[in-house]
Design a protein around this motif. Structure first.
Motif, PDB file in Angstrom:
ATOM      1  N   GLU A  13       0.804  -1.214   0.000  1.00  0.00           N
ATOM      2  CA  GLU A  13       0.000   0.000   0.000  1.00  0.00           C
ATOM      3  C   GLU A  13       0.845   1.276   0.000  1.00  0.00           C
ATOM      4  O   GLU A  13       0.396   2.307   0.477  1.00  0.00           O
ATOM      5  N   ASP A  48       1.258  -6.693   5.992  1.00  0.00           N
ATOM      6  CA  ASP A  48       0.974  -8.098   5.687  1.00  0.00           C
ATOM      7  C   ASP A  48       1.924  -8.614   4.606  1.00  0.00           C
ATOM      8  O   ASP A  48       1.517  -8.923   3.497  1.00  0.00           O
ATOM      9  N   ASP A 103      -6.979   1.801   2.159  1.00  0.00           N
ATOM     10  CA  ASP A 103      -7.316   2.689   1.040  1.00  0.00           C
ATOM     11  C   ASP A 103      -8.381   3.722   1.392  1.00  0.00           C
ATOM     12  O   ASP A 103      -8.807   4.497   0.538  1.00  0.00           O
ATOM     13  N   SER A 211      -6.982  -2.634  -6.302  1.00  0.00           N
ATOM     14  CA  SER A 211      -7.638  -3.527  -5.359  1.00  0.00           C
ATOM     15  C   SER A 211      -6.774  -4.771  -5.165  1.00  0.00           C
ATOM     16  O   SER A 211      -6.240  -5.319  -6.114  1.00  0.00           O
ATOM     17  N   LYS A 212      -6.625  -5.173  -3.900  1.00  0.00           N
ATOM     18  CA  LYS A 212      -5.857  -6.379  -3.615  1.00  0.00           C
ATOM     19  C   LYS A 212      -6.783  -7.586  -3.592  1.00  0.00           C
ATOM     20  O   LYS A 212      -6.425  -8.665  -3.180  1.00  0.00           O
TER      21      LYS A 212
HETATM   22  N1  UDP Z   1      -4.849  -6.611   2.353  1.00  0.00           N
HETATM   23  C1  UDP Z   1      -3.940  -7.312   3.159  1.00  0.00           C
HETATM   24  N2  UDP Z   1      -3.436  -8.502   2.709  1.00  0.00           N
HETATM   25  C2  UDP Z   1      -3.789  -9.042   1.502  1.00  0.00           C
HETATM   26  C3  UDP Z   1      -4.721  -8.330   0.695  1.00  0.00           C
HETATM   27  C4  UDP Z   1      -5.244  -7.132   1.161  1.00  0.00           C
HETATM   28  O1  UDP Z   1      -3.620  -6.879   4.262  1.00  0.00           O
HETATM   29  O2  UDP Z   1      -3.282 -10.106   1.142  1.00  0.00           O
HETATM   30  C5  UDP Z   1      -5.394  -5.324   2.843  1.00  0.00           C
HETATM   31  C6  UDP Z   1      -5.223  -4.160   1.895  1.00  0.00           C
HETATM   32  O3  UDP Z   1      -3.971  -3.555   2.065  1.00  0.00           O
HETATM   33  C7  UDP Z   1      -6.361  -3.248   2.309  1.00  0.00           C
HETATM   34  C8  UDP Z   1      -7.446  -4.216   2.735  1.00  0.00           C
HETATM   35  O4  UDP Z   1      -6.784  -5.466   2.979  1.00  0.00           O
HETATM   36  O5  UDP Z   1      -6.028  -2.428   3.400  1.00  0.00           O
HETATM   37  C9  UDP Z   1      -8.545  -4.381   1.709  1.00  0.00           C
HETATM   38  O6  UDP Z   1      -7.986  -4.652   0.447  1.00  0.00           O
HETATM   39  P1  UDP Z   1      -8.522  -3.964  -0.878  1.00  0.00           P
HETATM   40  O7  UDP Z   1      -8.833  -2.519  -0.639  1.00  0.00           O
HETATM   41  O8  UDP Z   1      -7.559  -4.240  -1.954  1.00  0.00           O
HETATM   42  O9  UDP Z   1      -9.877  -4.779  -1.133  1.00  0.00           O
HETATM   43  P2  UDP Z   1     -11.238  -4.238  -1.793  1.00  0.00           P
HETATM   44  O10 UDP Z   1     -11.578  -2.955  -1.114  1.00  0.00           O
HETATM   45  O11 UDP Z   1     -10.944  -4.068  -3.235  1.00  0.00           O
HETATM   46  O12 UDP Z   1     -12.218  -5.332  -1.495  1.00  0.00           O
END
Ligand code: UDP
Ligand code: MG
Length: 330
Positions: A13, A48, A103, A211-212
């Protein structure tokens, strides 16, 4: 006055962390100045297993201001595990912990309402998305059908609630009692009990980075949710086996009548009966075995049978500090 900790899992991030830290710092300082939270509150970033400069950034943030803290995980374990790690590490130091994403898709102005609800005596405050118009059509529909499916499968989820929530220290102690390795926090938290409330907020778009959670991770997350919460899929096999076996008995009568009426070619009756009866019996058998595996599965989770909320006249109750006697948790 509450000592409030924010726990933020971060995976690659570096693009968002600076801005996130800036906004959260402003919010926390405002809360501290207005006396709503104590001055030793913290913002804890959980790294992480990021491959980029996330951890270096966290270290810099901590050096610049003691408000920031960091937890470094040995490797990438995924959002749920990173979050749990953060919660478990800070629970002894905080009166309440709010978990949120790096995010800032979850409106941080809701934090005020979270703290207010906690002050009113709620142990768990769920952040609930007001609408999902800003998400893509695909993400919106898949997410909605996920909640429906989960409910169908017997896991009670808070509708439109992701992992943006406040938990009091005793709620975290309760969470710590759940010994499961299949982690699906938003399914577990409602099982803890304690008074809970809901705060609505708007969900924004990610302001930077990607997005992760690509489709593959989302699917495996959904599967994890279903399989770690219910043995209904197994039960479906049993039901199906039962039905097919019942049908096979009817078919048996039909095939035999055809046979004796002499309206079949030799050998057909035996084959037709075998296919139906054996098929049904096999499914039924698998289902029965599955029932036992399911039971074993639920047993191996070793979930706490109950969490005591309050006792009168038993043990000691140290008020204010949020601590309680060892005899409280059984
Ligand atoms: N995240 C994490 N480990 C992972 C994948 C995601 O700690 O393997 C964290 C990421 O940094 C973020 C949160 O989980 O703070 C949510 O991820 P993201 O915003 O990508 O998911 P979305 O909002 O698209 O569902
Ligand atoms: Mg996000």
């Amino acid at each position: 006055m509450n000592k409030l900790y924010l726990v933020i899992p971060c995976f690659n991030e570096e693009e968002v962390l600076g801005e996130t830290a800036k906004q959260l710092k402003k919010k926390m300082n405002m809360l501290i100045q207005s006396g709503r939270i104590s001055s030793d509150s913290r913002i804890v970033f959980v790294n992480d297993g990021s491959k980029d400069g996330t951890w270096t950034l966290i270290e810099q943030l901590h050096a610049s201001d003691a408000l920031f803290a960091g937890i470094h995980l040995a490797r990438n374990r995924g959002h749920q595990h990173a979050l749990l790690a953060g919660l478990m590490q800070v629970k002894a130091h905080a009166d309440a912990v709010i978990s949120l994403d790096a995010d800032l898709q979850d409106d941080i102005d809701a934090i005020d309402a979270f703290v207010a609800r906690h002050d009113e005596g709620f142990d768990i405050v769920y952040g609930v998305r007001r609408m999902r118009e800003k998400d893509s059509w695909f993400k919106r529909t898949t997410a909605q059908s996920f909640y429906k499916l989960m409910r169908l499968m017997g896991a009670e989820l808070v509708y439109n609630h992701a992992d943006y929530r406040l938990m009091s220290r005793r709620a975290l102690e309760g969470l710590a009692e759940f010994g499961e390795t299949n982690l699906f926090l938003r399914g577990i938290v409602p099982l803890i009990g304690y008074p809970s409330a809901v705060v609505e907020y708007e969900r924004n778009e990610r302001f930077a980075g990607e997005s992760k959670y690509p489709l593959k991770k989302m699917l495996s997350f959904a599967l994890e949710g279903i399989t770690s919460f219910s043995i209904k899929p197994i039960r479906m096999i049993t039901t199906l086996g039962f039905l097919i076996f019942a049908v096979s008995l009817v078919m048996l009568g039909y095939f035999l009548s055809l046979h004796f009426a002499g309206r079949t070619v030799p050998g057909w009756t035996t084959i037709a009966i075998s296919v139906w009866a054996i098929g049904g019996l096999q499914l039924l058998g698998i289902g029965v075995i599955g029932e036992y595996i399911g039971k074993t599965y639920l047993e191996t989770k070793a979930r706490p049978k109950f969490i005591v909320e309050r006792m009168i006249g038993v043990g000691s109750w140290r008020d204010g500090s949020g601590e309680y006697a060892d005899s409280q948790l059984m």
